[in-house]
Design a protein around this motif. Structure first.
Motif, short mmCIF file in Angstrom:
data_model
loop_
_atom_site.label_atom_id
_atom_site.label_comp_id
_atom_site.label_asym_id
_atom_site.label_seq_id
_atom_site.Cartn_x
_atom_site.Cartn_y
_atom_site.Cartn_z
N LEU A 214 0.82 -1.21 0.00
CA LEU A 214 0.00 0.00 0.00
C LEU A 214 0.86 1.26 0.00
N ASP A 217 5.54 3.49 -3.81
CA ASP A 217 5.28 4.71 -4.59
C ASP A 217 5.37 4.48 -6.10
N GLU A 219 4.82 2.96 -10.03
CA GLU A 219 3.73 2.48 -10.90
C GLU A 219 3.78 0.96 -11.05
N ALA A 244 -6.67 -6.47 -4.89
CA ALA A 244 -6.02 -6.45 -6.21
C ALA A 244 -6.55 -7.57 -7.08
N ARG A 263 -3.12 -6.37 -10.49
CA ARG A 263 -3.38 -4.95 -10.72
C ARG A 263 -4.21 -4.39 -9.57
N PHE A 264 -3.76 -3.27 -9.03
CA PHE A 264 -4.52 -2.57 -8.00
C PHE A 264 -5.65 -1.79 -8.66
N ALA A 265 -6.60 -1.36 -7.85
CA ALA A 265 -7.73 -0.57 -8.36
C ALA A 265 -7.25 0.76 -8.94
N ASP A 266 -6.12 1.29 -8.43
CA ASP A 266 -5.61 2.56 -8.95
C ASP A 266 -4.74 2.40 -10.19
N GLY A 267 -4.63 1.17 -10.71
CA GLY A 267 -3.89 0.92 -11.93
C GLY A 267 -2.46 0.45 -11.73
N ARG A 268 -1.91 0.58 -10.53
CA ARG A 268 -0.55 0.09 -10.30
C ARG A 268 -0.50 -1.42 -10.49
#
Length: 378
Positions: A214, A217, A219, A244, A263-268
């Motif tokens: 979490l 930092d 991508e 994820a 893949r995380f919800a924020d795109g990472r």
């Protein structure tokens, strides 16, 4: 699938001094003609008509309005200086002979003059989008007067190495394993064209891994040592706890089959690397490099096929990745090929990609061990 899952970074405008290692997000178009006027390609003498010529002056590289030459006149000139109006050629210093104010030498029409627009015209496309910005590209951009470029920035990659048994100084021993993956990852990330963030070292603890994922930092996040299914492997439960999406859950290759992509919800994105060093390297060169290239806006290059003298045994169900030395005869396998070993791969040039099958492979695709290198023959 890894390449298709990733997304190219958002284009940004960068000054030339900060654009190296990025990728052009839009074509490089010259706003002006280069050169803008006829220029001398040599130190020597600008002349008009056939010789001999009468020497009448000098044109420096900084001269903005050089004088017009009359028939039979010449003026000394430096490389890059604007050619006087009426000049038909430039006589090189080494070809010139002066007798008082009279110049003798070869005066072939057009010789040693760079014509206006010879390199490019105003509005001409010099490079397409998708080109890696290296020093020559920066030089071209500067030569046509650009101060900034629109580029896809390098992705930032965080690395997490897990393991209660890992030590970072001294040799391995009972209950102690020297970490070989942590020192290896920053260089691999950099050579793949990304920005390597500091490596995080964690014990085999699910809560600590969740917190580190979490807080990361980058991508892209690489996690080594937790990707299998043993009691100390917490990557998949940690990814589930975070919500994820697990996209790749193991790959049919040896070494490196426990690798994963999520893949995380924020795109990472998260790439799970095995805990054995050679297996981790193999997974990075396959999943990791594919993701990074897509994030940079680059395509995946085709791999060169090379013969394998004597053949390489195939696995019946999985792709084998065998470290080889590339010679004039083909790809020669090296010893020390266990998934925990790096001795053999450190002396190799490439991984031979051996497709599954019932017999030995007499040829294989070559995956460079340097993720920044071009495949052989490209």
């Amino acid at each position: 699938m890894a390449y298709a899952t990733a997304v190219a970074g958002k284009p940004v405008s960068r000054p030339l001094a900060q654009a190296e290692h990025t990728v052009l997000a839009s074509p490089l178009v010259s706003p002006v003609a280069v050169p803008p006027v006829d220029r001398s390609a040599m130190d020597g003498y600008a002349v008009r008509g056939p010789g001999p010529w009468r020497l009448v002056g000098h044109v420096a590289a900084t001269s903005r309005t050089p004088p017009e030459l009359a028939e039979g006149e010449a003026c000394s000139i430096t490389t890059g200086a604007a050619v006087p109006a009426g000049a038909t050629s430039v006589v090189r210093d080494e070809d010139a002979r002066l007798t008082g104010q009279l110049l003798h030498g070869p005066g072939e029409p057009g010789r040693h003059i760079r014509r206006a627009g010879e390199e490019c015209a105003a509005g001409e496309q010099l490079l397409p989008a998708g080109v890696l910005v290296d020093p020559p590209v920066l030089g071209v951009a500067a030569s046509v007067g650009l101060n900034r470029l629109t580029v896809v920035p390098q992705p930032r990659v965080a690395a997490i190495v897990t393991g209660d048994e890992l030590v970072h100084r001294g040799p391995s021993g009972p209950g102690r394993v020297r970490d070989a993956i942590g020192p290896m990852l920053p260089g691999l990330i950099t050579r793949a064209g990304a920005v390597a963030l500091p490596v995080t070292h964690l014990p085999d603890d699910r809560t600590a891994l969740v917190d580190a994922l979490l807080a990361a930092d980058g991508e892209l996040i690489l996690v080594s040592g937790s990707s299998a299914s043993g009691p100390a492997d917490h990557l998949r439960p940690a990814l589930s706890a975070i919500g994820a999406q697990l996209i790749i859950d193991g790959v049919a290759c040896r070494p490196g089959h426990p690798q994963a992509l999520a893949r995380f919800a924020d795109g990472r994105l998260v790439v799970g690397l095995p805990g054995n060093p050679f297996a981790a390297l193999a997974a990075f060169l396959t999943l990791g490099v594919a993701v990074i290239r897509r994030m940079r806006g680059l395509s995946l290059p085709a791999l060169t096929v090379a013969p394998v003298p004597g053949g390489l045994p195939c696995h019946p169900r999985s792709t084998r990745l065998v470290h080889v030395r590339v010679t004039a005869q083909g790809a020669v396998p090296l010893g020390h090929g266990g998934s925990a070993m790096l001795r053999g791969v450190a002396a190799a040039d490439a991984l031979a990609v051996v497709d599954p099958g019932p017999a030995a492979a007499i040829a294989a695709r070559l995956l460079p061990l340097d993720p920044g290198a071009r495949p052989w023959g490209v």
